[in-house]
Design an enzyme around this catalytic site. Structure first.
Site, mmCIF file in Angstrom:
data_model
loop_
_atom_site.group_PDB
_atom_site.id
_atom_site.type_symbol
_atom_site.label_atom_id
_atom_site.label_comp_id
_atom_site.label_asym_id
_atom_site.label_seq_id
_atom_site.Cartn_x
_atom_site.Cartn_y
_atom_site.Cartn_z
ATOM 1 N N SER A 202 0.930 -1.188 -0.078
ATOM 2 C CA SER A 202 -0.018 -0.088 0.070
ATOM 3 C C SER A 202 0.897 1.284 -0.089
ATOM 4 O O SER A 202 1.699 1.475 -0.983
ATOM 5 C CB SER A 202 -0.898 0.050 0.983
ATOM 6 O OG SER A 202 -2.051 0.871 1.017
ATOM 7 N N LYS A 256 -19.747 18.241 2.460
ATOM 8 C CA LYS A 256 -19.040 18.488 3.875
ATOM 9 C C LYS A 256 -19.237 17.457 4.818
ATOM 10 O O LYS A 256 -20.496 17.104 5.178
ATOM 11 C CB LYS A 256 -19.176 19.842 4.318
ATOM 12 C CG LYS A 256 -18.349 20.097 5.524
ATOM 13 C CD LYS A 256 -17.207 20.205 5.308
ATOM 14 C CE LYS A 256 -15.905 20.322 6.380
ATOM 15 N NZ LYS A 256 -14.735 20.707 6.097
#
Length: 402
Positions: A202, A256
């Site tokens: 990763s 948001k």
């Protein structure tokens, strides 16, 4: 009017403190040093030689002086073979210090600097040190080696070897760390080699793939890949409602915090979060392809989040070779390279006084306890306390003061 002795004593801190208009320039400190890997085992080899030369059943230290450098049998020749490495002479080292350039003629065949990146956490908390080390290497190479010429007449090359170990973490943090190695790779005379002994998955692979072309190596059972992105969230809205609690969430902007710890989870919010994950995944794949162009035709096939062991990673093109960091470093030394490990100097902090960079040096002789270094803030604080004490004494009708 006359001043009492007590008031005179109270004035001493003010007299000793520097003027407010003075400019304090902190002492330039050393931040890094190098361990020469070529000579790491010299003293250990001498101890082994003493043991081999000592009579059977005796203590080798009783028969050979600790300062003895006798080779006895050909142990040293056996270990070193025909390799011959000449260190800088004192005159050359002195000249390099004065001129700011280093000559590598008739010295080592090359220079390798080791960077240890085996303790990376999920947020790359060492990023400040990593950035500073890279800046240091680039600055010193440009300052000292850009004018040095090899036997071919070209600028002296430098290899930066990164020993990496990380299972990944924050995408933004690991991307910033990877960018630091790209700063080195972009230099025309610097080669970046990455060695993975255990894991580079990763975010770890995000860093590993920034090696120079053909310079990414891993151990046979190292874990590599995991070119993927994962996001997790916990929502306790229904749990709180079960206890009669109604959390309220107010947003300025439709997207948001689409999914948070509290608040209703909507289909639109889940879709937005998934879109953010997909966007990050695309950026990850683009980063791998930019760093390793040979993977452009199979990046979609490999970027599934799957991991591979060393040999399989080599077969599919994730790495360029199989070796361990110990083997690689030993080979470099055998090839006549000077191998240096870059170390961060860590000084213990005094509990009595502030570090030198925060204090004022009055030029007194050096003290083993650092008593010649005082904090300007500390002096001002003491002066203020003594001033209040003097005023209190005056209010009691005692000594006259300032």
């Amino acid at each position: 009017r006359n001043m009492s002795p007590f008031s005179t004593i109270l004035l001493l801190p003010l007299l000793l403190s520097p003027p407010k208009s003075s400019v304090y320039l902190p002492t330039v400190e050393q931040h890094y040093t190098f361990e020469t890997i070529n000579t790491r085992y010299n003293k250990d080899g001498m101890a082994l030689q003493r043991a081999l030369d000592a009579p059977i059943g005796s203590n080798p230290h009783e028969h050979v002086s600790p300062d003895s450098t006798s080779t006895g049998s050909s142990l040293q020749s056996l270990l070193l073979g025909s390799m011959k490495i000449n260190a800088f002479s004192r005159s050359e080292s002195s000249r390099a210090t004065k001129t700011g350039t280093y000559s590598t003629e008739n010295q080592y065949n090359g220079t390798t600097i080791l960077l240890d990146m085996t303790q990376l956490d999920t947020s790359v908390s060492q990023i400040g040190t990593i950035r500073d080390k890279v800046s240091f290497i680039l600055n010193e190479y440009n300052r000292c080696f850009q004018n040095a010429k090899s036997s071919t007449g070209s600028p002296t090359p430098l290899e930066v070897c990164v020993i990496l170990e990380s299972p990944g973490g924050s995408a933004s943090d690991y991307a910033l760390a990877a960018q630091q190695l790209l700063r080195l790779r972009k230099h025309p005379n610097i080669t970046v080699t990455v060695l993975v002994d255990k894991v580079a998955a990763s975010g770890g692979y995000m860093i590993a793939c920034t090696s120079s072309p053909g310079c990414l190596f891993a151990a046979p059972f190292a874990v590599l890949g995991s070119i993927g992105v994962v996001g997790q969230a916990v929502n306790i809205q229904k749990l709180l409602e079960g206890y009669g609690v109604q959390p309220l969430v107010f947003r300025g902007g439709r997207d948001k915090a689409p999914v948070g710890l509290v608040g209703e989870v909507t289909e639109e919010g889940l879709a937005k979060v998934q879109d953010m994950i997909d966007t990050t995944h695309k950026a990850f794949k683009r980063h791998v392809v930019d760093s390793r162009p040979l993977m452009i035709d199979k990046i979609d096939e490999l970027a599934t989040g799957e991991t591979w062991l060393g040999y399989d990673a080599l077969r599919i093109g994730l790495i360029d070779g199989i070796t361990t960091s110990d083997e690689y470093i030993s080979e470099r030394i055998a090839q006549g390279f000077l191998v240096l490990k870059l170390l961060l100097i860590k000084r213990p902090q005094s509990t009595m006084f502030r570090p030198a960079t925060e204090g004022v040096d009055f030029g007194a002789s050096s003290s083993p306890f650092g008593l010649n270094r005082f904090s300007s803030f500390g002096l001002r604080s003491v002066s203020r306390v003594l001033d209040y004490t003097n005023r209190f004494v005056q209010s009691l009708g005692g000594f006259s003061g300032i």
